[in-house]
Each structure stands twice: as C-alpha cells, then as structure tokens.
Design an enzyme around this catalytic site. Structure first.
Site, PDB file in Angstrom:
ATOM      1  N   HIS A 113       0.827  -1.220   0.000  1.00 32.73           N
ATOM      2  CA  HIS A 113       0.000   0.000   0.000  1.00 32.73           C
ATOM      3  C   HIS A 113       0.860   1.269   0.000  1.00 32.73           C
ATOM      4  O   HIS A 113       0.433   2.311   0.479  1.00 32.73           O
ATOM      5  CB  HIS A 113      -0.957   0.036   1.195  1.00 32.73           C
ATOM      6  CG  HIS A 113      -1.688  -1.254   1.419  1.00 32.73           C
ATOM      7  ND1 HIS A 113      -2.911  -1.529   0.852  1.00 32.73           N
ATOM      8  CD2 HIS A 113      -1.343  -2.369   2.120  1.00 32.73           C
ATOM      9  CE1 HIS A 113      -3.306  -2.746   1.215  1.00 32.73           C
ATOM     10  NE2 HIS A 113      -2.357  -3.281   1.979  1.00 32.73           N
TER      11      HIS A 113
ATOM     12  N   SER B  98      14.999  21.816 -16.153  1.00 30.85           N
ATOM     13  CA  SER B  98      13.816  22.627 -16.434  1.00 30.85           C
ATOM     14  C   SER B  98      14.290  23.971 -16.964  1.00 30.85           C
ATOM     15  O   SER B  98      15.318  24.492 -16.525  1.00 30.85           O
ATOM     16  CB  SER B  98      13.019  22.824 -15.149  1.00 30.85           C
ATOM     17  OG  SER B  98      12.225  23.990 -15.240  1.00 30.85           O
TER      18      SER B  98
ATOM     19  N   LYS C 114      16.082  21.886 -10.959  1.00 29.38           N
ATOM     20  CA  LYS C 114      15.437  20.624 -11.332  1.00 29.38           C
ATOM     21  C   LYS C 114      16.347  19.653 -12.077  1.00 29.38           C
ATOM     22  O   LYS C 114      17.156  20.045 -12.899  1.00 29.38           O
ATOM     23  CB  LYS C 114      14.210  20.913 -12.226  1.00 29.38           C
ATOM     24  CG  LYS C 114      13.084  21.614 -11.502  1.00 29.38           C
ATOM     25  CD  LYS C 114      12.331  20.689 -10.570  1.00 29.38           C
ATOM     26  CE  LYS C 114      11.613  19.641 -11.351  1.00 29.38           C
ATOM     27  NZ  LYS C 114      10.194  19.649 -11.248  1.00 29.38           N
TER      28      LYS C 114
ATOM     29  N   GLU D  60      10.155   8.444 -17.057  1.00 34.73           N
ATOM     30  CA  GLU D  60       8.830   9.028 -17.316  1.00 34.73           C
ATOM     31  C   GLU D  60       8.348   8.712 -18.728  1.00 34.73           C
ATOM     32  O   GLU D  60       7.180   8.390 -18.948  1.00 34.73           O
ATOM     33  CB  GLU D  60       8.881  10.549 -17.126  1.00 34.73           C
ATOM     34  CG  GLU D  60       8.942  10.976 -15.672  1.00 34.73           C
ATOM     35  CD  GLU D  60       9.020  12.491 -15.556  1.00 34.73           C
ATOM     36  OE1 GLU D  60       7.993  13.096 -15.246  1.00 34.73           O
ATOM     37  OE2 GLU D  60      10.097  13.058 -15.803  1.00 34.73           O
TER      38      GLU D  60
END
Ligand code: ARG
Length: 475
Positions: free
Chosen positions: A172, A293, A299, A306
């Site tokens: 979980h 970024s 970043k 991804e």
C-alpha cells in the site's frame, strides 16, 4: 524506414492502369483512392524479407520444374540487384504500384524482362504478405530477445552487488518490512523473465510458413511447401490455406507481449521516479538520463523513466488496434489486414527504444544506502519480527499481533522505533521479552531471518542472482 531519404514516390503513374491487376478495369484508379489504398509508404520496410521470401518461392518453383535453372538465376540476380538498389536509397517507389510486393515485382520485370512475370506463379500477395511479416517479426523478436537479456543481465548484476543493501519494503506504499535492494531488483527481473518466455512462445507459434496458401485456397501448381518452409527456416508449413492468409494472431500476440512488458517497465519507472524524488532520495540517476527545467534551475527530471511509463499508453493502444482490426473479420484475407503494419512496426520500435534506454540506465543506478536504511528504520518495519519472536516463546500469533500493536502505539507516542526501546520499556507489553529480542529487532536481523528460497536474506539474494544470471546466459 517509414519515409524514404528522397521523395521518390512517383505520382505520375496514377493515370496508368495498374500493370499487376488492371486487366479487367476500364478506367484508372482515382488518384485519391490510389493513395488511400496504397501501403508502400510503410510496408517498404519489409523489402528484405519480401525478397528473401521471393527467392525461396522461386527456388522451390525451379525445384518442382515450374521454372528453369536459367529463369531462376535471372530472378535471383534481379532480386538481389533490387535489394542493393533499395539499400542504397536509389530505388524509385511508386504509389501507383500500391505496396512493397508489386513495386519489387514490377522492378524485377523492368530489369530482367518477361521472366520476371513468372515469379508470381503459384502465389498471391496474400500468402506473400503473411510470410513477409512473419519473417520480419521473427528477426525483430530475436533482436528484442537480445536487448531484454542485456537489460536482465545488468539488473541481476546490480542486484548481486546490492544483495545486503537494506531498504523499506512496501505494501500500500506504506512501510511494511525491511527488504534488500537486491531483492527488489530481482523482483523486477522475474517480471522480465516471464516476458522473455512470452516472447519465445510468440516466436514458436509464429514460425509456420504460409507460402503456398496463395490467395486463399492453395494453388494448382505442383508446389513443395516443405521446401519453402525449410529454406526460410520455418518449423513447418501452415496447415490450412484459409487460415494462413488471414491469421494475424502472431502480431496480436507480439503486441500483447509488448503491452505486458511495457506495463512491467512502467511499474519500474514509477518506482525509479519516486525514488529519485526529494521525498525519497533512495537513488540517483546519472545526469545523462535526466533533463533540466527551463525555468527552475534546481530541477533534474527523470525523463527516461517518465517517457517509458508514457510509452506504455501507445503500446497498449496498438494492441487494442490489432484486436479491433481482427474482430469479426470473415475468412479469408481482407484488405483490413493492411492496417496491421503500422501498429506492429511502432510497437517494435517503441519496445526496442525502451529496452535500450533501460539496459543503459539500470546498471547506472546509484543507491543511497544511508537514506534507504534510515527510511527502513521508520515505520516500525520490524513489528512482524517482534510478533514472530513472541510466537517463539509460545504465545499464539493473534495474541502476539495484539501485544506488538500496543508496543507500536507506544512507539508512535514516544517517537521511538521498536529497536530503540529499552528492555524495561518492552517488557511492559510482555514479560516473555528477553535481552535476545534486540537481534530480532534490527533491520539486519530482520532480513537475515527470511532465509529461504525467494526470501530477502542477503545470502538468498546472492544465490537467487546467481541462478537468474545462469538462466539468462544459457539462452
Ligand atoms: N498490401 C497488402 C497488405 O498489406 C498486401 C496484400 C494485398 N492483397 C490483396 N488481395 N489486395 O495486406
């Protein structure tokens, strides 16, 4: 190779009757319809396998006496010259000639004269295309198998290195019990191992030769189907001519393999993305797999995982395309089947790219062992170990569960892990707890105790990694 280096598609031929099937037609095909029905802009990718199939077919025709040796020699020479012309980018593809098959056949006749027109004896584009895609996909499956093995090898080697690196195991997405990072990596490898098996299953069922089915009913020529099947390295000829020209199960099965593989890789991606985040900081990915970024200077985004996660969507889409393409199709060949190629080609390209990216990236993962260890210490991950310890003193498991629950509640209130409590604190919950409890409550003790096949104990992880590597390297 969906678009050619130079724009060689000849539009001017639209006004001519098609030389392959124009006999019964009174007017040329409408220019739009010619473009709409043509597949050459994408199926030209099959050219090597089309030529390979044609050479096998012509050789068989010669063997059974339908072609002479001289005719066969001319056909093979012509086809080989065409192959080189296509390889070099010199070949002029024509939309008016619809597809890769008719482009090559027309070029052959242009090159060697009327003998070229004999190549299509005893075959149809229907069994020809069914053969071409099988031959093409078989090569792709073998290349993908190698990429998958390379990824697995890197993953298993990292698992062996990280066999005693402790991290939290989750259920979980909540800290459950400590595991080793190597054990987690080997879980990923098991997914890939099954994927490899599915890929080989697909190859096995694909490897039957449809040549000889002709348009749908077979042919009146004295063909030798075993001859073509053997020379193209198929296991055997297909059993039924109607099924041979309409079956695209193998493409669907490949896409199902790809969907499951990408689903697995999306799960791995998701974990990599979480683990690289500032909140987890379990791992670092080398800069070459990440981008920055344009607005936020701090970043470093995990783009590769991804994108792999995102590409699962298009691969799943292709599977659904092919299933829907085949749904309700009557026997035998229907033009619908021309739509099988683009989803299949894109699936192959996507799978290859994703595997290549992962095969480079996974071995380059750097584990932040201290962060992982600290995270495993939070969340009372050794609570089950304490319950198991109490069971060892004769307390029934349900009662032990209750006792440990109380100890955890105390730990939450006092902000103390079980292993940080003193013996005096622990005996409040059960007088069966003795000094030897502390070896059980450490993370090292917890993982080492799961010492059986499939368990997370470092010795088991090392052994499992060795077995997994042996499996991959004996392929
Ligand atoms: N381009 C066609 C395909 O990909 C080849 C077979 C065409 N056969 C036919 N009867 N029109 O399926």
């Amino acid at each position: 190779m969906s678009s050619s280096k130079k724009s060689s598609t000849d539009q001017s031929q639209h006004t001519h009757l098609n030389q392959s099937w124009g006999g019964r037609f009174n007017e040329p095909v409408d220019a739009f319809v010619a473009r709409f029905t043509a597949s050459v802009n994408f199926d030209r990718r099959l050219f090597r396998h089309d030529i390979q199939g044609s050479i096998a077919h012509a050789s068989m025709l010669c063997e059974v006496g339908v072609l002479t040796d001289i005719e066969l020699e001319a056909i093979i020479g012509g086809l080989e010259a065409i192959a080189s012309e296509i390889e070099s980018g010199e070949f002029a593809w024509s939309i008016a000639l619809e597809d890769v098959h008719m482009n090559i056949e027309a070029a052959l006749t242009a090159r060697i004269g009327d003998i070229g027109k004999k190549l299509h004896t005893g075959r149809s584009r229907n069994d020809q295309v069914a053969t071409d895609i099988r031959l093409w996909l078989r090569d792709e499956i073998d290349a993908i198998g190698l990429l998958l093995s390379a990824l697995q090898t890197g993953m298993i080697e990292l698992a062996s290195i990280e066999s005693d690196t402790i991290m939290p195991g989750f259920t979980h997405l909540q800290t459950a019990q400590p595991v080793t990072f190597g054990h987690h990596l080997l879980a990923w490898n098991e997914m890939l191992e099954r994927d490899f098996g599915r890929l080989q299953d697909c190859r096995k069922r694909l490897n039957h030769c449809p040549l000889g089915a002709a348009a749908l009913a077979g042919t009146t020529y004295p063909i030798d189907r075993n001859h073509t099947s053997t020379s193209l390295n198929f296991d055997k000829p297909t059993e039924n001519s109607l099924d041979s020209v309409s079956d695209r199960d193998f493409a669907i099965e490949f896409c199902a393999f790809a969907s499951i593989l990408l689903t697995h890789m999306s799960r791995m991606s998701e974990e990599l993305i979480l683990w690289t985040s500032a909140q987890f900081q379990f791992i670092d990915l080398p800069d070459r797999f990440c981008t920055g970024s344009s607005i936020m200077p701090q970043k470093k985004n995990p783009d590769v995982p991804e994108l792999v996660r995102g590409k699962t969507g298009r691969v799943n889409g292709h599977l659904v395309s092919l299933l829907t393409l085949m749904k309700s199709q009557p026997l035998a060949y229907n033009k619908d089947n021309q739509e099988d190629k683009e989803p299949l080609f894109d699936t192959v390209d996507t799978v290859r790219d994703c595997l290549r990216a992962f095969a480079d990236m996974i071995p380059a993962i750097e584990a932040n062992k201290t962060t992982m260890y600290e995270a495993a210490k939070r969340g009372f991950s050794t609570a089950t170990d304490l319950a198991d310890y109490l069971v060892g003193t004769g307390i029934p498991f349900r009662d032990a569960h209750e006792i440990v629950g109380k100890a955890v509640a105390y730990g939450i209130a006092e902000q103390k892990d079980l292993s940080d409590m003193s013996l005096e604190e622990l005996v409040q919950f059960s007088d069966q707890i003795k000094n030897d409890v502390f070896s059980v409550l450490t993370l090292e003790g917890s993982v080492a105790a799961r010492d059986h096949i499939g368990g997370t104990a470092p010795v088991q992880v090392k052994a499992a990694a060795a077995r997994a590597l042996e499996k991959v390297s004996s392929r």
